[in-house]
Scaffold this motif. Structure first.
Motif, mmCIF file in Angstrom:
data_model
loop_
_atom_site.group_PDB
_atom_site.id
_atom_site.type_symbol
_atom_site.label_atom_id
_atom_site.label_comp_id
_atom_site.label_asym_id
_atom_site.label_seq_id
_atom_site.Cartn_x
_atom_site.Cartn_y
_atom_site.Cartn_z
ATOM 1 N N THR A 126 0.191 7.976 5.598
ATOM 2 C CA THR A 126 -0.302 6.610 5.687
ATOM 3 C C THR A 126 -0.116 5.928 4.341
ATOM 4 O O THR A 126 -0.014 6.569 3.299
ATOM 5 C CB THR A 126 -1.798 6.595 6.054
ATOM 6 N N LEU A 127 -0.085 4.598 4.357
ATOM 7 C CA LEU A 127 0.033 3.859 3.113
ATOM 8 C C LEU A 127 -1.148 4.146 2.195
ATOM 9 O O LEU A 127 -0.996 4.234 0.980
ATOM 10 C CB LEU A 127 0.120 2.363 3.409
ATOM 11 N N ALA A 128 -2.326 4.288 2.803
ATOM 12 C CA ALA A 128 -3.526 4.516 2.006
ATOM 13 C C ALA A 128 -3.483 5.846 1.264
ATOM 14 O O ALA A 128 -4.259 6.065 0.335
ATOM 15 C CB ALA A 128 -4.756 4.455 2.900
ATOM 16 N N SER A 129 -2.592 6.759 1.653
ATOM 17 C CA SER A 129 -2.522 8.072 1.008
ATOM 18 C C SER A 129 -1.545 8.120 -0.152
ATOM 19 O O SER A 129 -1.449 9.124 -0.846
ATOM 20 C CB SER A 129 -2.117 9.126 2.047
ATOM 21 N N ILE A 130 -0.800 7.037 -0.406
ATOM 22 C CA ILE A 130 0.232 7.041 -1.436
ATOM 23 C C ILE A 130 -0.397 6.890 -2.811
ATOM 24 O O ILE A 130 -1.141 5.942 -3.062
ATOM 25 C CB ILE A 130 1.255 5.928 -1.186
ATOM 26 N N VAL A 169 7.832 -11.299 7.424
ATOM 27 C CA VAL A 169 8.621 -10.256 6.763
ATOM 28 C C VAL A 169 8.266 -10.110 5.281
ATOM 29 O O VAL A 169 8.979 -9.425 4.543
ATOM 30 C CB VAL A 169 10.128 -10.517 6.926
ATOM 31 N N ALA A 170 7.191 -10.734 4.828
ATOM 32 C CA ALA A 170 6.779 -10.601 3.427
ATOM 33 C C ALA A 170 6.182 -9.225 3.156
ATOM 34 O O ALA A 170 6.173 -8.757 2.015
ATOM 35 C CB ALA A 170 5.770 -11.691 3.065
ATOM 36 N N HIS A 171 5.647 -8.604 4.204
ATOM 37 C CA HIS A 171 5.071 -7.264 4.110
ATOM 38 C C HIS A 171 5.541 -6.452 5.309
ATOM 39 O O HIS A 171 6.089 -6.989 6.275
ATOM 40 C CB HIS A 171 3.543 -7.326 4.095
ATOM 41 N N LEU A 172 5.270 -5.167 5.262
ATOM 42 C CA LEU A 172 5.563 -4.310 6.412
ATOM 43 C C LEU A 172 4.387 -4.280 7.374
ATOM 44 O O LEU A 172 4.532 -3.834 8.513
ATOM 45 C CB LEU A 172 5.899 -2.887 5.942
ATOM 46 N N TRP A 173 3.218 -4.704 6.943
ATOM 47 C CA TRP A 173 2.034 -4.866 7.792
ATOM 48 C C TRP A 173 1.654 -3.554 8.498
ATOM 49 O O TRP A 173 1.331 -3.551 9.671
ATOM 50 C CB TRP A 173 2.273 -5.955 8.836
ATOM 51 N N GLU A 174 1.680 -2.458 7.760
ATOM 52 C CA GLU A 174 1.440 -1.154 8.370
ATOM 53 C C GLU A 174 0.115 -0.528 7.975
ATOM 54 O O GLU A 174 -0.156 0.629 8.314
ATOM 55 C CB GLU A 174 2.593 -0.202 8.003
ATOM 56 N N ASN A 175 -0.714 -1.257 7.241
ATOM 57 C CA ASN A 175 -2.002 -0.695 6.835
ATOM 58 C C ASN A 175 -3.081 -1.057 7.844
ATOM 59 O O ASN A 175 -3.108 -2.164 8.382
ATOM 60 C CB ASN A 175 -2.411 -1.212 5.453
ATOM 61 N N GLU A 176 -3.992 -0.121 8.092
ATOM 62 C CA GLU A 176 -5.022 -0.319 9.111
ATOM 63 C C GLU A 176 -6.395 -0.629 8.519
ATOM 64 O O GLU A 176 -7.413 -0.318 9.113
ATOM 65 C CB GLU A 176 -5.107 0.920 9.998
ATOM 66 N N MET A 210 -5.834 0.486 -0.784
ATOM 67 C CA MET A 210 -4.550 1.071 -1.157
ATOM 68 C C MET A 210 -4.344 1.005 -2.664
ATOM 69 O O MET A 210 -4.876 0.116 -3.332
ATOM 70 C CB MET A 210 -3.410 0.312 -0.454
ATOM 71 N N THR A 211 -3.556 1.926 -3.177
ATOM 72 C CA THR A 211 -3.184 1.877 -4.585
ATOM 73 C C THR A 211 -2.212 0.726 -4.821
ATOM 74 O O THR A 211 -1.667 0.150 -3.874
ATOM 75 C CB THR A 211 -2.512 3.191 -5.015
ATOM 76 N N VAL A 212 -1.970 0.429 -6.095
ATOM 77 C CA VAL A 212 -1.014 -0.631 -6.429
ATOM 78 C C VAL A 212 0.375 -0.267 -5.911
ATOM 79 O O VAL A 212 1.101 -1.114 -5.379
ATOM 80 C CB VAL A 212 -0.980 -0.864 -7.950
ATOM 81 N N THR A 213 0.757 0.995 -6.035
ATOM 82 C CA THR A 213 2.066 1.426 -5.547
ATOM 83 C C THR A 213 2.156 1.303 -4.037
ATOM 84 O O THR A 213 3.195 0.883 -3.499
ATOM 85 C CB THR A 213 2.342 2.881 -5.971
ATOM 86 N N ALA A 214 1.097 1.645 -3.327
ATOM 87 C CA ALA A 214 1.103 1.514 -1.867
ATOM 88 C C ALA A 214 1.207 0.049 -1.462
ATOM 89 O O ALA A 214 1.929 -0.299 -0.518
ATOM 90 C CB ALA A 214 -0.162 2.136 -1.286
ATOM 91 N N GLN A 215 0.516 -0.833 -2.175
ATOM 92 C CA GLN A 215 0.625 -2.265 -1.894
ATOM 93 C C GLN A 215 2.038 -2.756 -2.157
ATOM 94 O O GLN A 215 2.570 -3.584 -1.411
ATOM 95 C CB GLN A 215 -0.383 -3.027 -2.764
ATOM 96 N N PHE A 216 2.654 -2.247 -3.214
ATOM 97 C CA PHE A 216 4.032 -2.596 -3.534
ATOM 98 C C PHE A 216 4.977 -2.158 -2.409
ATOM 99 O O PHE A 216 5.837 -2.935 -1.969
ATOM 100 C CB PHE A 216 4.424 -1.938 -4.852
ATOM 101 N N LEU A 217 4.825 -0.946 -1.913
ATOM 102 C CA LEU A 217 5.718 -0.429 -0.880
ATOM 103 C C LEU A 217 5.469 -1.069 0.478
ATOM 104 O O LEU A 217 6.343 -1.037 1.350
ATOM 105 C CB LEU A 217 5.571 1.092 -0.780
ATOM 106 N N ASP A 218 4.292 -1.653 0.669
ATOM 107 C CA ASP A 218 4.011 -2.385 1.899
ATOM 108 C C ASP A 218 4.500 -3.825 1.800
ATOM 109 O O ASP A 218 4.428 -4.573 2.762
ATOM 110 C CB ASP A 218 2.505 -2.372 2.188
ATOM 111 N N SER A 219 5.002 -4.201 0.629
ATOM 112 C CA SER A 219 5.546 -5.541 0.400
ATOM 113 C C SER A 219 7.068 -5.471 0.342
ATOM 114 O O SER A 219 7.647 -4.395 0.314
ATOM 115 C CB SER A 219 4.972 -6.134 -0.889
ATOM 116 N N VAL A 220 7.712 -6.633 0.303
ATOM 117 C CA VAL A 220 9.157 -6.688 0.537
ATOM 118 C C VAL A 220 9.881 -7.452 -0.569
ATOM 119 O O VAL A 220 9.501 -8.571 -0.918
ATOM 120 C CB VAL A 220 9.444 -7.362 1.897
ATOM 121 N N ASN A 221 10.924 -6.819 -1.106
ATOM 122 C CA ASN A 221 11.939 -7.498 -1.916
ATOM 123 C C ASN A 221 13.204 -7.644 -1.087
ATOM 124 O O ASN A 221 13.593 -6.707 -0.384
ATOM 125 C CB ASN A 221 12.293 -6.673 -3.164
ATOM 126 N N VAL A 222 13.838 -8.801 -1.169
ATOM 127 C CA VAL A 222 15.167 -8.981 -0.574
ATOM 128 C C VAL A 222 16.067 -9.494 -1.700
ATOM 129 O O VAL A 222 16.364 -10.687 -1.800
ATOM 130 C CB VAL A 222 15.142 -9.965 0.608
#
Length: 361
Positions: A18-22, A264-271, A275-287
């Motif tokens: 889960t994102l919360a575990s990262i 599409v700004a986030h992956l929207w996968e957290n329930e 979350m840690t800063v890194t998990a928030q980063f990975l749930d967000s999107v760069n293009v």
């Protein structure tokens, strides 16, 4: 990224971390701090030039769409107006982050030229968007800008986008009807403020009363918004409904485009878990580049949305250089590259597939 993710626990229902575990990738966070020390100063010449050019092009194209009557020209100019005003409007995101002394007069100028005319003054984002960046709030039920869209039903995505079509009418009603009623009836005022005064997507979010410097800004922005809404409605009695309807259609396009960008700004996968800063980063999107289309649907630095979550106060014009430095330093396969995605179509397809995946109760 592989090591960071596997260090966490696993969601038994989904069979994946889960994102919360990262855990936090401290090397990436340290690089983000150390490599960008010389960046971060908002440059007024860039902000003013970009905002003014976008607004002028947008209003000129809108005037052309209203004055001309050839259908193809009206549609083409309407599209140009929607895209230019969309870029101008998204400076509201920068206003919510920049230091109050960084760009003297920019907030007022933007509100008079863009925020009030489009009935989206800056108070609707100030004091709200920063809650989305609070480390303990992001992705939780207290985040005004988060919903687990990837974990919802398939019909939720088209509804999420389609509802934006009604945004211009809702804003016109808010300022023309609810604001003056609220001045007379306290209950209407409280309802309008708590439920209809924030650019949020979380239906459970309730806005708290304005405080400090925001309070007087709300008063003048609401007063000007109300007067402008009345003038728009009164104009239909003198020049007919066509100009207002075309303007509403253009703003509807900008609202839908912004809703697609939000999708599409986030992956929207957290329930709802912190979350840690890194998990928030990975749930967000760069293009990131080389593609140029993202600069159209995610302008003013929003194509670097994940990077923005690492450095929320970084001005939009410095994000491309910050991205280049981090990408060069951390290299392919790093956690940093885990937030990079190819484009909107790929991201929409990913979220759509996720909503169709069967889930255990």
């Amino acid at each position: 990224m592989q090591q960071t993710i596997t260090a966490g626990s696993t969601d038994q229902n989904k069979g994946k971390p889960t994102l919360a575990s990262i855990a936090d990738d401290k090397a990436m966070l340290r690089a983000a701090r150390d490599l960008t020390r010389d960046l971060g100063a908002a440059r007024g010449a860039i902000y003013w030039t970009d905002m003014l050019a976008s607004a002028i092009i947008g209003y000129a194209a809108l005037a052309g769409a209203i004055l001309l009557h050839q259908p193809l020209l009206v549609v083409a100019l309407g599209l140009v107006a929607a895209l230019a005003l969309y870029r101008a409007l998204l400076f509201i995101h920068e206003i919510s982050h920049i230091h109050r002394d960084a760009l003297p007069g920019f907030r007022l100028g933007w509100n008079l030229l863009v925020g009030i005319p489009l009935l989206t003054p800056s108070f609707m984002y100030e004091g709200v968007h920063t809650l989305h960046h609070a480390r303990t709030r992001y992705g939780t039920r207290e985040d005004p800008e988060y919903l687990p869209l990837a974990l919802m039903k398939p019909w939720s995505l088209p509804l999420f986008v389609a509802i934006a079509l009604l945004a211009p009418i809702a804003l016109l009603f808010r300022f023309a009807v609810l604001v003056p009623l609220g001045a007379i009836i306290p209950a209407v005022r409280r309802l309008t403020w708590t439920r209809f005064s924030a650019l949020s997507i979380n239906p459970d979010f309730r806005r708290r009363p304005a405080e400090g410097e925001l309070k007087p800004r709300v008063l003048y922005q609401e007063a000007l918004g109300m007067i402008w809404a009345w003038l728009l409605l009164a104009s239909t009695q003198m020049i007919g409904w066509r100009p207002l309807l075309i303007a509403l259609a253009v703003v509807s396009v900008t609202a839908v485009l912004n809703q697609l960008r939000t999708l599409v700004a986030h992956l929207w996968e957290n329930e709802g878990e912190p979350m840690t800063v890194t998990a928030q980063f990975l749930d967000s999107v760069n293009v990131p580049p080389p593609g140029v289309v993202a600069e159209i649907w995610a302008p003013v630095g929003l194509r670097y949305h994940a990077l923005h979550h690492l450095m929320p106060s970084m001005p939009y014009h410095d994000l491309p250089e910050a991205h280049r430095r981090l990408a060069r330093e951390l290299g392919d396969g790093s956690t940093y590259f885990g937030a990079n995605h190819p484009g909107m179509a790929t991201l929409v397809a990913r979220i759509a597939r996720s909503t169709m995946r069967p889930r255990q109760p």
